[in-house]
Write an enzyme that holds these catalytic residues in place. Sequence first.
Site, PDB file in Angstrom:
ATOM      1  N   GLY A  10      33.779  38.696  47.461  1.00  0.00           N
ATOM      2  CA  GLY A  10      33.318  39.987  47.941  1.00  0.00           C
ATOM      3  C   GLY A  10      32.564  39.895  49.258  1.00  0.00           C
ATOM      4  CE1 TYR A 126      31.305  50.923  42.214  1.00  0.00           C
ATOM      5  CE2 TYR A 126      30.295  52.787  43.345  1.00  0.00           C
ATOM      6  CZ  TYR A 126      30.413  51.425  43.143  1.00  0.00           C
ATOM      7  OH  TYR A 126      29.632  50.565  43.874  1.00  0.00           O
TER       8      TYR A 126
END
Length: 298
Positions: A10, A126
């Site tokens: 990430g 989310y």
Amino acid sequence: MRIAVTGTQGQLARCLIDQTASMADVTLVTVGRPAIDLADGPALEAALAATQADLVINAAAYTAVDLAETESDLAFIINRDGASNVARAARGMAVPVIHVSTDYVFDGTSERAYAPEDTTGPVSVYGASKLAGEFAVRDANPHHIIVRTAWVYSPYGKNFVKTMLRLAADRDEIGVVADQNGNPTSAHDLASGLLAIARVVTQPGFDAWGTFHMAGQGDATWADLAEHVLSESARLGGPSARVNRIPGSSYKTPAPRPTNSRLDCSKTEQVFRYSSPEWRLSASSVVASLLQSVTDGG
């Protein structure tokens, strides 16, 4: 100091690697996919224990905001269950955990910047999965620091800044939402801030555990950020385009976005003596880095 980091590929993990590469007093050990699945609690616990870390940073997350609306099970497995496993493993090692969360845990209706203690109310799957992760971390490890951040970009992965530069290479005009407000945050600045926190929480006697906010100084709309990015790109000889400032109602997405997700970071400044740079400075630095990468053939 030895730090174990989850989320190896990430933006944040890669920036943490960059930040610590020249630090003689910090050893960074990454743990995550494809070698380890965060949903596999026993395997994760064994992998983290093997690092002999003094602190764990959970930078792993499911961040596909729109896709989460149809992949809710996966979002919760990673953002809630994975976060719980990381925090529990850190507790088993008798070390603190720093967990990274998001501005999307708020509903966006406030007229001021959100403080860490403000009422949450996510409007997307989310956001709900990330909020569930916060509760899971609190339950799993009392020695936790939850850091909410916002609008993260970097030279790595997929993010808004890279998207604007890509679109500008093919278009004369780009429509960008101008009525959603937040704090653009460089992942490099976020990495620096987390390392500053790590140095404090690993000192004997620290007891200010809890939830904090860390984001770029100053607020902006997506259109503001786009205009700055493309202006800097033009100045440096890169692609540019006109920004057509549009309302959010004209740009439909599967997941709703909070209208206001500005974060009040004063608590972080008071406790950890860390403040992120002004967002324009950091955005300019990332644009320059991305254009240089293109020049170098990266």
